[in-house]
Write an enzyme that holds these catalytic residues in place. Structure first.
Site, PDB file in Angstrom:
ATOM      1  N   GLY A 465     -73.555  36.354 -17.195  1.00  0.00           N
ATOM      2  CA  GLY A 465     -72.277  36.480 -16.489  1.00  0.00           C
ATOM      3  C   GLY A 465     -71.845  35.152 -15.894  1.00  0.00           C
ATOM      4  O   GLY A 465     -71.747  34.133 -16.595  1.00  0.00           O
ATOM      5  N   ASP A 466     -71.569  35.141 -14.587  1.00  0.00           N
ATOM      6  CA  ASP A 466     -71.159  33.902 -13.914  1.00  0.00           C
ATOM      7  C   ASP A 466     -72.286  33.370 -13.040  1.00  0.00           C
ATOM      8  O   ASP A 466     -72.040  32.700 -12.034  1.00  0.00           O
ATOM      9  CB  ASP A 466     -69.895  34.142 -13.087  1.00  0.00           C
ATOM     10  CG  ASP A 466     -70.087  35.211 -12.014  1.00  0.00           C
ATOM     11  OD1 ASP A 466     -71.136  35.879 -12.035  1.00  0.00           O
ATOM     12  OD2 ASP A 466     -69.198  35.364 -11.159  1.00  0.00           O
TER      13      ASP A 466
END
Length: 545
Positions: A465-466
């Site tokens: 993800g981030d």
């Protein structure tokens, strides 16, 4: 007392026996011989049904031939009975010389065993020596010699006169079984001799053609071939090489005769070559070309033996595997790196972190030394992101130096392995407003800025993800805090995507790897500190507002 007609019956039977025995030795093959044995029982000895059970190499008996009933033949031919069941039958009942007669009064116990069997239907006997439908008569066939090796068993059913065979009938069946055993042994011998003659002829033809075939196979092989000397002062020297090997290494055949493979191998692969058995080993090594470059090859050795003097030459097949090796390295990189950003992925991050901690690695991360050695072989020519796999990935516990965590409160000069957990702030809103394509571009740029902001040898990985993680060794507490600030400041600068500028924030949590901790404990520690730091900053923003 013998009746007046019995001598004539005996003479007729003897003539029939002589005729069918003569036919046994005219069959051309073992299969024909077995069928002739079965047919002779029906035609010459006056039984309605006959079966030949042949001993197989494993000791069990197979129904090899049948005569007298097409229906019964189709039912049991090819079926197998265990040797134990047959031995039980041959030990029961009444012994008539070598024959074995099992009356129906005893044979009922055999109905359920695994020997293929049948019986003719008929009425119950009316007098003492009348044949019962479930009577059994077996004639064992033994190999000639004193060992009495069992070759097979002839099974017969229902004499045509409906009576148990008398002494002469028993003797005739026993004589026939003895002759059948001889015929079967002779048929096997003929078959073996024929196979031996065919094999010998083929070997002679192969010998006559071997030199020419070898020459053509050697010279015109699409991959490299070499013949090297074995033993003596010139052990390993190349005696002969084909055109494919000369082209592969860019060296003429005359020059190749001055070398051995040990002279041409890459210095890092000398150990691999030496570990390869001279008597038929394999190795994947790099060989030097004339222009100074190296090519990955697979060597396969085989010994060309001299029957008088023993092994003399080593025949080596050399296959160009440069493309495969490059493909393997690409696959290894893809398996260990994030497809979007090119950074090490979660599994690779954990493997690198695990290699620094002296705790038993998880099974998913190549715990045994052989797996690590294989991974090292794949990575030894690849240093994709500045991470030295040789230093931390090959054998994690050889000459291991324990790592400790610096004190966050007192800077006593201790240096450790800092684990910076980075979570982007506001990234979800970018995906929601501008789409995932813009979000992917932001992740790629953040990865570039993180990589630019760390030292050579540090690891920047995308956890998912981030979320990103930085491994930076040799830092004190103040150094790690400064690094986190610098990386945050690099990330928050505007990012140009599709003609517009977007911004993301970043929260960092600093954890420390320490021997005795597990990989998950290290990552969770950094994650928790990141969460605390993010909450602290959120409170500060609310107060400022």
């Amino acid at each position: 007392m013998e009746t007046e007609s019995e001598p004539y019956v005996r003479l007729a039977t003897l003539r029939q026996l002589h005729r069918v025995v003569a036919e046994l030795n005219t069959a051309r093959s073992l299969a024909d011989t077995l069928q002739t044995v079965a047919d002779g029982i029906v035609v010459g000895l006056g039984y309605e049904l006959a079966c030949v059970n042949l001993v197989r190499p494993d000791g069990d008996l197979v129904v090899a031939a049948f005569a007298g009933s097409a229906a019964a033949e189709a039912l049991i031919t090819g079926r197998v009975g265990s040797r134990a069941s047959w031995d039980r039958r041959l030990s029961m009942g009444e012994a008539w010389g070598d024959l074995r007669f099992i009356p129906h009064t005893e044979g009922w116990v055999l109905i359920e065993d695994d020997v293929p069997q049948w019986h003719t239907d008929g009425p119950e006997p009316r007098f003492e020596d009348e044949w019962h439908p479930q009577d059994r008569l077996y004639a064992p066939m033994y190999a000639s010699g004193g060992g009495r090796e069992l070759l097979g068993v002839i099974s017969v059913d229902r004499p045509r006169n409906g009576r148990h065979p008398g002494p002469w009938g028993q003797e005739a069946l026993q004589m026939y079984a003895s002759q059948a055993a001889i015929a079967i042994s002779n048929a096997r011998l003929r078959a073996n001799m024929q196979r031996a003659l065919v094999r010998l002829e083929r070997e002679q033809q192969a010998l006559r053609a071997s030199e020419e075939s070898f020459r053509q196979a050697f010279e015109y092989a699409p991959s490299g071939m070499a013949i090297a000397e074995m033993g003596g002062d010139q052990h390993g020297r190349l005696l002969r090489t084909n055109d494919a090997l000369c082209r592969l290494l860019g060296r003429p055949a005359s020059a190749m005769r001055r070398y051995s493979f040990a002279d041409l191998v890459h210095p890092e692969d000398v150990g691999t070559l030496l570990r390869t058995s001279a008597e038929g080993g394999r190795a994947e090594i790099r060989l030097g070309r004339r222009d100074g470059s190296y090519v990955w090859v697979s060597l396969r050795n085989s010994v060309v033996a001299d029957t008088a003097d023993g092994p003399r030459f080593l025949l080596t097949h050399v296959e160009d595997i440069e493309d495969r090796k490059r493909h393997e390295l690409q696959l290894a990189h893809r398996a260990s790196h994030d497809a979007l950003t090119g950074l090490p992925n979660s599994a690779e991050l954990r493997a690198r972190l695990s290699s620094r901690l002296c705790e038993r690695p998880h099974a998913a991360y190549a715990t045994d030394i052989e797996a690590l050695d294989a991974a090292y072989d794949n990575y030894q020519v690849f240093r994709g992101d500045g991470f030295d796999f040789d230093a931390v990935g090959a054998r994690p516990y050889d000459h291991h130096v324990h790592i400790v965590a610096p004190d966050d409160e007192v800077d006593d000069g201790t240096k450790g392995l800092a684990v910076l957990f980075c979570d982007l702030d506001g990234f979800k809103s970018i995906n929601d407003r501008f789409g995932h394509q813009t979000g992917d571009a932001v992740l790629v740029e953040v990865a570039r800025r993180l990589t630019t902001g760390v030292r050579d040898g540090d690891t920047v990985a995308r956890l998912g993800g981030d979320e990103f993680v930085v491994l930076a060794d040799g830092l004190g507490a103040a150094d790690a805090a400064d690094l986190a600030v610098r990386l945050r400041n690099a990330i928050i600068l505007p990012i140009r995507v599709g003609g517009r500028g977007v911004r993301v924030g970043a929260s960092f949590g600093i954890g420390w790897a320490s021997c005795g901790m597990s990989v998950e404990e290290v990552l969770q520690s950094a994650d928790q500190r990141m969460y605390i730091e993010k909450r602290s900053r959120s409170k500060m923003h609310r107060r400022a507002g």
